[in-house]
Design an enzyme around this catalytic site. Structure first.
Site, PDB file in Angstrom:
ATOM      1  N   GLY A 178      34.216  40.063  26.708  1.00 52.81           N
ATOM      2  CA  GLY A 178      33.677  39.447  25.499  1.00 52.81           C
ATOM      3  C   GLY A 178      32.365  38.749  25.759  1.00 52.81           C
TER       4      GLY A 178
ATOM      5  CG  ASN B  71      29.640  41.049  22.438  1.00 54.55           C
ATOM      6  OD1 ASN B  71      30.705  40.640  22.875  1.00 54.55           O
ATOM      7  ND2 ASN B  71      29.504  41.523  21.215  1.00 54.55           N
TER       8      ASN B  71
ATOM      9  N   GLY C 117      29.130  34.119  21.751  1.00 51.64           N
ATOM     10  CA  GLY C 117      29.869  32.880  21.932  1.00 51.64           C
ATOM     11  C   GLY C 117      29.917  32.382  23.360  1.00 51.64           C
TER      12      GLY C 117
ATOM     13  N   GLY D  11      31.412  33.654  25.952  1.00 55.69           N
ATOM     14  CA  GLY D  11      31.182  34.693  26.945  1.00 55.69           C
ATOM     15  C   GLY D  11      29.705  34.923  27.197  1.00 55.69           C
TER      16      GLY D  11
ATOM     17  CB  SER E  79      43.049  27.138  23.663  1.00 57.23           C
ATOM     18  OG  SER E  79      43.008  26.220  22.580  1.00 57.23           O
TER      19      SER E  79
ATOM     20  CE1 TYR F  49      43.328  31.328  20.372  1.00 56.16           C
ATOM     21  CE2 TYR F  49      43.994  29.039  20.066  1.00 56.16           C
ATOM     22  CZ  TYR F  49      43.108  29.981  20.577  1.00 56.16           C
ATOM     23  OH  TYR F  49      42.026  29.563  21.324  1.00 56.16           O
TER      24      TYR F  49
END
Length: 291
Positions: A21, A23, A25, A27, A138, A164
């Site tokens: 990921g 690309n 935020g 990452g 998280s 989540y």
């Protein structure tokens, strides 16, 4: 440690890092900092066109490879094509509180994407890893509950936030058990984890509810830190001299501040539960710790 910034990243010249990921935020911010320090960075992304656009704005040696974290076949192909050493794997990509859906392999989408497929990717790439595996969890893991006989929400009423939280708790338990196995095998590789606090990314805009997405957008403007600030705990877990099994997070109140080692819930520290989840994850994915 309390004033740690990207200035604390040692030279990464000659090292290779994969960021899932990468690309957007957190990452993208992680990839930018490591590339700027001299690492060869591989952005593992589902949309390679967006990945190429992101890579074009990064310094140093950056390449893009396709990886769909909702498809075990894509993960196996990515791992089979990998050659050479991999110094750091950053398992960053994830989704948050999305409507109920399934991966290509029938896993509940959040548990599958955030935990199971990263679990498979980690173990498939582990023979190449020389330094560490960093998994992004998280602070919401504290409300998670691992239901071993219904990990994929096939019998429970679906809860987007519950799914989540379960996936993020699974990230920490997987890190705990991975480190136990690495230590038992005499491996120098370290398994670490991190959480960003509340960072403003597009993670919070996919709930399927316009009202919820609007509320999260307002929260991002008022309370959240930038992606660059939110990526600091991940970077800290990736390059600082921290023990295996460590969990990094913001040091200040309201999940803000510079990175330091963070506390975790009792459930996230349960070695028996970690082993049980590992066994279940290996059975579901068909991938286990390499022998």
């Amino acid at each position: 440690m309390t004033s740690w910034t990207t200035a604390g990243i040692p030279a990464q010249t000659g090292r290779t890092v994969v960021v899932t990921g990468g690309n957007s935020g957190l990452g993208l911010a992680t990839a930018r900092a490591l590339a700027a320090a001299g690492a060869r960075v591989v952005l593992a992304v589902r949309d390679t066109a967006r990945g190429e656009q992101a890579a074009a704005g990064l310094p140093g040696q950056v390449e893009v490879r396709r990886l769909d974290l909702a498809d075990l076949g894509s993960v196996r192909a990515f791992a089979q094509e990998w050659t050479g050493a991999l110094d750091v794997l950053v398992a960053n990509a994830g989704i948050m509180a999305v409507p109920e859906a399934r991966t290509a392999d029938g896993f509940e989408l959040q548990f599958g994407t955030n935990h199971l497929v990263h679990f498979a990717l980690t173990n498939l790439l582990l023979p190449h890893v020389t330094d560490r595996v960093v998994t992004v969890s998280s602070g919401l893991h504290t409300s998670g509950r691992i239901v071993l006989d219904d990990l994929n929400w096939e019998r429970r009423p679906y809860s987007a936030t519950g799914a989540y939280a379960q996936s993020k708790l699974a990230n920490l338990l997987s890190t705990l058990e991975l480190q136990r196995r690495l230590t038992a095998a005499g491996s120098p590789v370290r398994a670490t984890a991190a959480h960003p606090g509340w960072a403003a990314t597009n993670l919070q805009s996919r709930s399927g509810s316009r009202l919820k997405d609007a509320a999260m957008a307002l929260g991002n403007r008022v309370a959240a830190v930038s992606s660059e600030q939110g990526a600091l705990p991940t970077l800290f877990a990736a390059v600082a001299d921290v023990p295996g099994g460590s969990y990094a997070g913001p040091s200040g109140p309201l999940v803000r501040g510079t990175p330091t080692l963070a506390g975790r819930s009792p459930a996230a520290s349960d070695p028996a539960l970690a082993r049980q989840l590992w066994t279940a994850s290996a059975a579901l994915t068909g991938v286990d710790f390499p022998t």
